[in-house]
Scaffold this active site. Structure first.
Site, PDB file in Angstrom:
ATOM      1  N   LYS A 267     -30.416 -11.655 -56.208  1.00 53.32           N
ATOM      2  CA  LYS A 267     -31.455 -12.795 -56.881  1.00 53.32           C
ATOM      3  C   LYS A 267     -32.807 -12.159 -56.741  1.00 53.32           C
ATOM      4  CE  LYS A 267     -34.214 -15.802 -56.742  1.00 53.32           C
ATOM      5  NZ  LYS A 267     -35.704 -15.649 -57.367  1.00 53.32           N
TER       6      LYS A 267
ATOM      7  N   GLU B 143     -35.561 -12.030 -43.371  1.00 52.77           N
ATOM      8  CA  GLU B 143     -36.755 -10.917 -43.079  1.00 52.77           C
ATOM      9  C   GLU B 143     -37.854 -11.721 -43.666  1.00 52.77           C
ATOM     10  OE1 GLU B 143     -36.393  -8.798 -41.040  1.00 52.77           O
ATOM     11  OE2 GLU B 143     -34.245  -8.003 -41.059  1.00 52.77           O
TER      12      GLU B 143
ATOM     13  N   CYS C 149     -45.137  -6.174 -46.264  1.00 54.05           N
ATOM     14  CA  CYS C 149     -44.800  -6.955 -45.324  1.00 54.05           C
ATOM     15  C   CYS C 149     -45.502  -6.380 -43.950  1.00 54.05           C
ATOM     16  CB  CYS C 149     -43.523  -7.563 -45.383  1.00 54.05           C
ATOM     17  SG  CYS C 149     -42.391  -6.346 -45.137  1.00 54.05           S
TER      18      CYS C 149
ATOM     19  N   GLU D 157     -50.784 -15.581 -42.679  1.00 55.23           N
ATOM     20  CA  GLU D 157     -50.474 -14.462 -43.472  1.00 55.23           C
ATOM     21  C   GLU D 157     -51.125 -14.794 -44.673  1.00 55.23           C
ATOM     22  OE1 GLU D 157     -46.658 -13.843 -45.378  1.00 55.23           O
ATOM     23  OE2 GLU D 157     -46.725 -11.917 -44.950  1.00 55.23           O
TER      24      GLU D 157
HETATM   25  P1  NAD Z   1     -41.105 -16.039 -51.553  1.00 56.73           P
HETATM   26  O1  NAD Z   1     -40.334 -16.490 -50.199  1.00 56.73           O
HETATM   27  O2  NAD Z   1     -41.798 -16.970 -52.327  1.00 56.73           O
HETATM   28  O3  NAD Z   1     -40.037 -15.777 -52.307  1.00 56.73           O
HETATM   29  C1  NAD Z   1     -38.797 -14.494 -51.976  1.00 56.73           C
HETATM   30  C2  NAD Z   1     -37.734 -14.735 -52.954  1.00 56.73           C
HETATM   31  O4  NAD Z   1     -36.767 -16.017 -52.640  1.00 56.73           O
HETATM   32  C3  NAD Z   1     -37.836 -14.648 -54.485  1.00 56.73           C
HETATM   33  O5  NAD Z   1     -36.685 -14.072 -55.019  1.00 56.73           O
HETATM   34  C4  NAD Z   1     -37.508 -16.370 -54.726  1.00 56.73           C
HETATM   35  O6  NAD Z   1     -37.237 -16.750 -56.181  1.00 56.73           O
HETATM   36  C5  NAD Z   1     -36.610 -16.767 -53.784  1.00 56.73           C
HETATM   37  N1  NAD Z   1     -36.904 -18.302 -53.335  1.00 56.73           N
HETATM   38  C6  NAD Z   1     -37.816 -19.028 -53.288  1.00 56.73           C
HETATM   39  N2  NAD Z   1     -37.399 -20.251 -53.031  1.00 56.73           N
HETATM   40  C7  NAD Z   1     -36.162 -19.904 -52.567  1.00 56.73           C
HETATM   41  C8  NAD Z   1     -35.266 -21.039 -51.989  1.00 56.73           C
HETATM   42  N3  NAD Z   1     -35.788 -22.199 -51.564  1.00 56.73           N
HETATM   43  N4  NAD Z   1     -33.967 -20.526 -51.826  1.00 56.73           N
HETATM   44  C9  NAD Z   1     -33.535 -19.353 -52.030  1.00 56.73           C
HETATM   45  N5  NAD Z   1     -34.462 -18.262 -52.539  1.00 56.73           N
HETATM   46  C10 NAD Z   1     -35.625 -18.946 -52.818  1.00 56.73           C
HETATM   47  O7  NAD Z   1     -41.713 -14.801 -51.030  1.00 56.73           O
HETATM   48  P2  NAD Z   1     -42.560 -13.893 -52.073  1.00 56.73           P
HETATM   49  O8  NAD Z   1     -43.705 -14.484 -52.455  1.00 56.73           O
HETATM   50  O9  NAD Z   1     -41.917 -13.253 -53.233  1.00 56.73           O
HETATM   51  O10 NAD Z   1     -42.925 -12.745 -51.198  1.00 56.73           O
HETATM   52  C11 NAD Z   1     -43.920 -12.568 -50.197  1.00 56.73           C
HETATM   53  C12 NAD Z   1     -43.453 -12.714 -48.776  1.00 56.73           C
HETATM   54  O11 NAD Z   1     -42.065 -11.789 -48.487  1.00 56.73           O
HETATM   55  C13 NAD Z   1     -44.423 -12.342 -47.693  1.00 56.73           C
HETATM   56  O12 NAD Z   1     -44.519 -13.800 -46.839  1.00 56.73           O
HETATM   57  C14 NAD Z   1     -44.035 -11.329 -47.020  1.00 56.73           C
HETATM   58  O13 NAD Z   1     -44.522 -10.945 -45.713  1.00 56.73           O
HETATM   59  C15 NAD Z   1     -42.538 -11.387 -47.111  1.00 56.73           C
HETATM   60  N6  NAD Z   1     -41.809 -10.069 -47.142  1.00 56.73           N
HETATM   61  C16 NAD Z   1     -41.031  -9.933 -46.094  1.00 56.73           C
HETATM   62  C17 NAD Z   1     -40.467  -8.624 -45.728  1.00 56.73           C
HETATM   63  C18 NAD Z   1     -39.721  -8.268 -44.372  1.00 56.73           C
HETATM   64  O14 NAD Z   1     -39.093  -7.199 -44.421  1.00 56.73           O
HETATM   65  N7  NAD Z   1     -39.866  -9.099 -43.359  1.00 56.73           N
HETATM   66  C19 NAD Z   1     -40.712  -7.614 -46.653  1.00 56.73           C
HETATM   67  C20 NAD Z   1     -41.234  -7.996 -47.833  1.00 56.73           C
HETATM   68  C21 NAD Z   1     -42.036  -9.383 -48.015  1.00 56.73           C
END
Ligand code: NAD
Length: 476
Positions: free
Chosen positions: A173, A248, A282, A380
């Site tokens: 996804k 993560e 991230c 963040e």
């Molecule tokens: P997000 O949490 O909004 O979305 C991430 C993914 O999860 C998307 O595919 C989204 O559609 C899906 N999603 C959203 N709600 C969900 C739910 N309730 N259940 C299951 N899936 C769901 O994050 P984003 O805005 O896409 O990305 C930015 C964030 O990701 C930042 O906080 C960043 O720090 C983090 N990030 C962390 C790492 C790491 O390795 N720790 C790496 C990259 C990004």
């Protein structure tokens, strides 16, 4: 207009809802494709396909599974330029960056795990003359792989490659904001002789696809990368289901600059660690702590270089930064800056938005002068915004760094190795780099502490939880 399709059981299919959402190029606000707005019914079909494919795939010799990974890597390499271009259109990251980091790391993901996973050994332990225990590792089952938009294909394939190599089947996804590279991956993978149902993708929102996917009873493993709030929601949604889970999550990463550094060289490193990919990695630093003895001169040089950064069309070679990923995110980051300025932060660089085209551009921003407990230091932002603050001694800087709900990573720039090691040991973060940043070695565990993540094991490679341990104990 291209309509993206889901990839389920080896077929490209429309979403059952027959609904699509616009996929916007953040460099100009134009719609470049339509993303399926799938729902639980599509998820169910994909999980069913993966569930049915699991027995044969998991029993296949690991070397054979890994041959498929190598075929995929070859295909990605053959279509390298197209992948890089699609990522830039989708995400806004400069094309040079996609070519230099993202796509090479995608290829490496498949090649590394194809070589590494077959070397994971079974071992045995003998209990005197009473019993012999054999410990092997088993595939888990259907894996739900959910990823964000910032490194779209790199993060997704970091999950797909080890999951498949270890004998799981997958339902991916990808972020609805950046679907193009995952779709192209399905397109280049489709002609390969990979058994149907082993690899599936369902596109859509977190609410309509992510939630039913993680909660599905036939999904035995959840590997999620994204924001901390989403991770917490997933924990609630799967509570009581005993699934293998890795989260993560977000960070508020710190960078320490000691008094003994080469200032010009370290400023160059800091520019990358703060603003690469528009600060949307991230692992980018958002809090920079500079020793008081060099604070004034260091900040002057950092501000000077930051003001010279070229922000512009991500297709141009000279653009160090492109637009932020979406209008929503652009607004969120601008709001964060405005809140901090209202709270008294001094703006040392940044603060104006660019008016070119209709893209979501923002100048790299440096703030200073807010209390350490202000949300500026704890929440963040995930954009090209950093704070710079002075520190007097190691104890003080460690205290400020650990004053955060997050613990993803940190960097220390310091010539004195003993001092750097001493600080590194005290920082509560999953990765601490000394005199470097973003160095990646797939053999080491990766992940965050505190609210930056759970679920990694101290194993030999990054995503080590794809297989379960199994002990067979035989009486002698
Ligand atoms: P997000 O949490 O909004 O979305 C991430 C993914 O999860 C998307 O595919 C989204 O559609 C899906 N999603 C959203 N709600 C969900 C739910 N309730 N259940 C299951 N899936 C769901 O994050 P984003 O805005 O896409 O990305 C930015 C964030 O990701 C930042 O906080 C960043 O720090 C983090 N990030 C962390 C790492 C790491 O390795 N720790 C790496 C990259 C990004």
């Amino acid at each position: 207009m291209e309509k993206i399709k889901n990839y389920i059981n080896g077929q490209f299919v429309d979403p059952i809802s027959a609904l699509w959402m616009p996929n916007i190029n953040p460099a100009n606000g134009e719609t470049i494709s339509l993303v399926p707005n799938s729902n639980a019914a599509d998820v169910d079909q994909a999980v069913q396909a993966a569930h049915e494919a699991f027995p044969a795939w998991s029993e296949m010799a690991v070397e054979k599974r890994c041959e498929y990974l190598l075929l995929i890597a070859d295909q990605i390499e053959e279509h390298f330029e197209e992948f890089a271009m699609l990522e830039t259109l989708d995400n806004g990251k400069p094309l040079w960056l996609s070519k230099k980091i993202d796509i090479p790391r995608v290829v490496e993901n498949f090649r590394f795990f194809a070589k590494y996973v077959p070397t994971v050994k079974a071992f045995s332990v003998r209990k005197g003359d009473k019993a012999l225990s054999q410990i092997t590792r088993m595939p888990v089952g259907v894996a739900a792989l959910i990823t964000p938009w910032n490194l779209p294909l790199y993060l997704l394939t970091w999950k797909i490659a080890p999951a498949l190599a270890c004998g799981n089947t997958v339902v991916c996804k990808p972020s609805e904001v950046t679907p193009m590279t995952a779709y192209f991956l399905a397109q280049i993978l489709d002609p390969l002789p990979l058994p149907k149902g082993v690899f599936n993708i369902v596109f859509g929102t977190g609410l309509d696809v992510g939630r039913p996917l993680v909660s599905h009873t036939d999904v035995k493993l959840v590997s999620f990368t994204g924001g901390t709030q989403t991770g917490k929601q997933i924990e609630k949604d799967i509570a009581g289901q005993c699934k293998k889970t890795s989260l993560e999550l977000g960070g508020k990463n710190a960078i320490v600059i000691a008094a003994d550094v080469d200032i010009d060289q370290t400023v160059d490193e800091l520019i990358k660690a703060s603003f690469l990919n528009q600060g949307q990695i991230c692992l980018c630093g958002e809090r920079v702590f500079i020793h008081a003895d060099i604070f004034a001169i260091f900040v002057e040089k950092f501000v000077h270089k930051t003001k010279k950064i070229i922000v512009g069309d991500p297709l141009h070679k000279t653009s160090f930064m492109g637009p932020l990923v979406s209008q929503d995110h652009w607004q969120k980051v601008r709001q964060c800056i405005a809140q901090r300025v209202k709270a008294g932060a001094k703006v040392l660089a940044g603060d104006e938005t660019l008016q070119n085209d209709k893209g979501y551009y923002l100048r790299p921003t440096i703030l200073s002068g807010l209390d350490q407990n202000h949300s500026c230091h704890t929440e963040e932002i995930f954009g090209p915004v950093v704070t710079v603050e002075p520190y007097q001694d190691e104890d003080e800087v460690v205290k400020m760094i650990n004053n955060s709900p997050y613990g993803l990573c940190a960097s220390i720039f310091c010539k004195d190795q003993d001092r750097a090691q001493m600080i590194a040991r005290k920082i509560r973060a999953g990765t601490v780099w000394i005199n470097c940043w973003l160095v990646r070695d797939l053999r080491v565990p990766f992940g965050g502490m505190k609210q930056s993540g759970i679920g990694r094991e101290g194993g030999q490679y990054s995503v080590d939880f794809y297989t379960e341990y199994k002990t067979i104990c035989t009486a002698l």
